[in-house]
Design an enzyme around this catalytic site. Structure first.
Site, short mmCIF file in Angstrom:
data_model
loop_
_atom_site.label_atom_id
_atom_site.label_comp_id
_atom_site.label_asym_id
_atom_site.label_seq_id
_atom_site.Cartn_x
_atom_site.Cartn_y
_atom_site.Cartn_z
N SER A 1 0.84 -1.20 0.00
CA SER A 1 0.00 0.00 0.00
C SER A 1 0.87 1.24 0.00
O SER A 1 1.76 1.38 0.85
CB SER A 1 -0.92 0.02 1.22
OG SER A 1 -1.59 1.25 1.34
N ALA B 1 23.08 0.69 5.16
CA ALA B 1 24.42 0.11 5.05
C ALA B 1 24.30 -1.40 5.14
O ALA B 1 23.32 -1.93 5.67
CB ALA B 1 25.32 0.65 6.16
N LYS C 1 31.63 0.60 0.96
CA LYS C 1 31.82 0.51 2.41
C LYS C 1 32.88 -0.53 2.71
O LYS C 1 32.76 -1.69 2.30
CB LYS C 1 30.50 0.13 3.10
CG LYS C 1 30.63 -0.08 4.60
CD LYS C 1 29.32 -0.52 5.22
CE LYS C 1 29.51 -0.88 6.70
NZ LYS C 1 28.26 -1.36 7.32
N VAL D 1 -4.10 -4.61 3.45
CA VAL D 1 -4.69 -5.84 3.97
C VAL D 1 -5.51 -5.51 5.21
O VAL D 1 -5.01 -4.89 6.16
CB VAL D 1 -3.59 -6.87 4.31
CG1 VAL D 1 -4.20 -8.09 5.01
CG2 VAL D 1 -2.86 -7.29 3.04
#
Length: 488
Positions: free
Chosen positions: A33, A44, A72, A179
């Site tokens: 939704s 990260a 990273k 839902v």
């Protein structure tokens, strides 16, 4: 299969399941939704995400461009062991084992002999991160660059959008809607369908619950229960705040400890992700926001978002014909960037144990046991950061020092304190070099090193250490800057 919920977890599941199971005739439907916001407490990851992207044929250059991502090499920890101290937890190995002797044991003897280097000075990732450099070794490379390992920082919303494109290209059908009801079989208790607010009913044989903390199916319908880990990890609030881009762009995450929690700094190509994870039992929301604003770099470029959570995991991530992933399965705070990895791990185990016409208890039990081991391994590693401290400057840190840790972690710490031994355990997400980096970084020293170290000539080992350290530094200085290494 029906995936309930979108966001990172939902679209990771849809993309991976359709890629793995679509060719054998299993269709995937996803319900989400637009009216329900997604939670992005972390942007990260750790290195296994590279394998996940490769499985989906998402090239690294495309991934970084479309998610505004960066490389990273690890995490810099500031003020964790004590105020004024910092250390680096790198990816990959630190040094190399000698004749079966773990490298960290050799380094412990080096320290006893008066050596002043840090364990992570022998890590290619650490040295490159300090210099702001990045590079990837070519296949077959035998230079020190081959010892580098990397993950990514990225915009989680953009990653979900990328995964959606990939999933829909593979045939995943998305339904927009909320839902409002879960229907179950009266005899088996299995979920048979979900009903949307507009009256539509979507049926399925297997449901993947990616509905976030709410756990609409796994908890709302099946009431599986929750292991609450707040005794060990009392952080239950987080504030997230974007600021302008860092320049130059560091190839690592930073985690800075504060009086009642810690702050993340995640460098992206277009902005900086900042957040303050804290315990509401030790500080208030206003004070926590002041800390975040006072310590965040750059200028604010978006709203401050607040969220609440309870650290822990579902007692049964797979119950009946429902498998929970992401926040619906559990949450260990983002200190070591493991949230997305635990989603990936759950997807891979689901594919490996995917049921036939009916769910067999043995498959379900194997999945739950495996996920429990993975969650508990991450929990123990994160708890270590709080327990292994000498800070005494706030009620929070005094409580962390005094807390009783899980038996599994207590045993590891006991082995380390005796002779620096680190024994891999089932379910470990982090290997021996990671445990050694945190323990030595926070200055938790063993009483001695292993006796087997002394079978190796000390002078020869010292010479090898010096050569290794020099080679890593020369290699790091030959690499391009992080900004220059990013695909354009």
């Amino acid at each position: 299969m029906v995936v309930v919920g979108g966001g990172t977890a939902g679209w990771m599941a849809a993309a991976a399941l359709s890629r793995a199971l679509g060719p054998i005739g299993r269709s995937v439907t996803l319900i989400e939704s637009d009216a329900i916001g997604t939670v992005g407490v972390g942007e990260a990851t750790i290195p296994p995400i590279r394998a996940f992207n490769a499985m989906l044929d998402i090239a690294e250059g495309r991934f970084l461009r479309e998610t505004m991502g960066s490389y990273k090499l690890g995490i810099e920890f500031v003020d964790w062991g004590r105020i004024g101290q910092r250390y680096f937890h790198p990816f990959g190995a630190a040094g190399q084992d000698f004749h079966g002797v773990p490298f960290h044991q050799l380094w412990l003897r080096h320290r006893v002999r008066g050596g002043t280097t840090r364990l992570t000075d022998y890590s290619m990732c650490t040295v490159a991160a300090r210099e702001g450099r990045f590079g990837i070794a070519a296949e077959g490379d035998r230079t020190p660059l081959a010892h580098i390992a990397h993950a990514y920082h990225f915009d989680a919303t953009l990653y979900a959008a990328l995964l959606r494109r990939v999933a829909e290209e593979q045939g995943v059908v998305r339904h927009e809607g909320r839902v409002v009801r879960v229907d179950r079989d009266g005899d088996s208790g299995d979920v048979t369908s979900v009903r949307l607010a507009d009256g539509r009913t979507i049926a399925g044989d297997l449901f993947v619950d990616c509905s976030g903390f709410a756990g609409l199916l796994i908890e709302g319908a099946l009431e599986t229960g929750y292991h609450d880990w707040r005794h060990w990890l009392p952080m239950d609030r987080a504030l997230a705040m974007p600021t302008t881009r860092l320049d130059p762009l560091p190839p690592y995450t930073r985690a800075t400890a504060h009086a009642a929690g810690w702050q993340w700094r995640i460098p992206l190509q277009h902005r900086t992700g900042n957040g303050h994870v804290y315990s509401s039992g030790f500080t208030g929301a206003d004070a926590a926001e002041r800390v975040l604003r006072d310590h965040a770099p750059g200028e604010l470029c978006g709203d401050v978002r607040a969220l609440s959570f309870t650290t822990g995991m579902r007692r049964k991530p797979w119950s009946h014909n429902v498998v929970a992933l992401g926040l619906a399965a559990g949450f260990v705070e983002p200190l070591e960037s493991t949230s997305i990895h635990l989603i990936q791990h759950g997807i891979q185990r689901l594919i490996a144990l995917f049921p036939g016409p009916a769910v067999r208890p043995a498959e379900r039990d194997a999945y739950n046991a495996d996920m429990t081991r993975a969650f508990e391994a991450v929990r123990d590693f994160v708890v270590l950061h709080y327990k292994a401290t000498t800070r005494n400057d706030s009620d929070f840190w005094r409580a962390m020092r005094a807390m009783t840790v899980p038996d599994s972690l207590a045993h590891r710490i006991e082995l380390w304190r005796a002779q620096g031994r680190l024994i891999p355990q089932a379910g470990d997400v982090f290997a021996i070099p990671s445990w050694a980096a945190v323990l030595t970084g926070q200055e938790i020293w063993p009483a001695a090193y292993e006796p087997t170290v002394d079978r190796l000539n000390a002078d020869s080992v010292e010479a090898a250490l010096a050569d290794m350290r020099g080679a890593y530094r020369r290699t790091a200085l030959s690499l391009p800057t992080h900004d220059a290494a990013l695909p354009r």
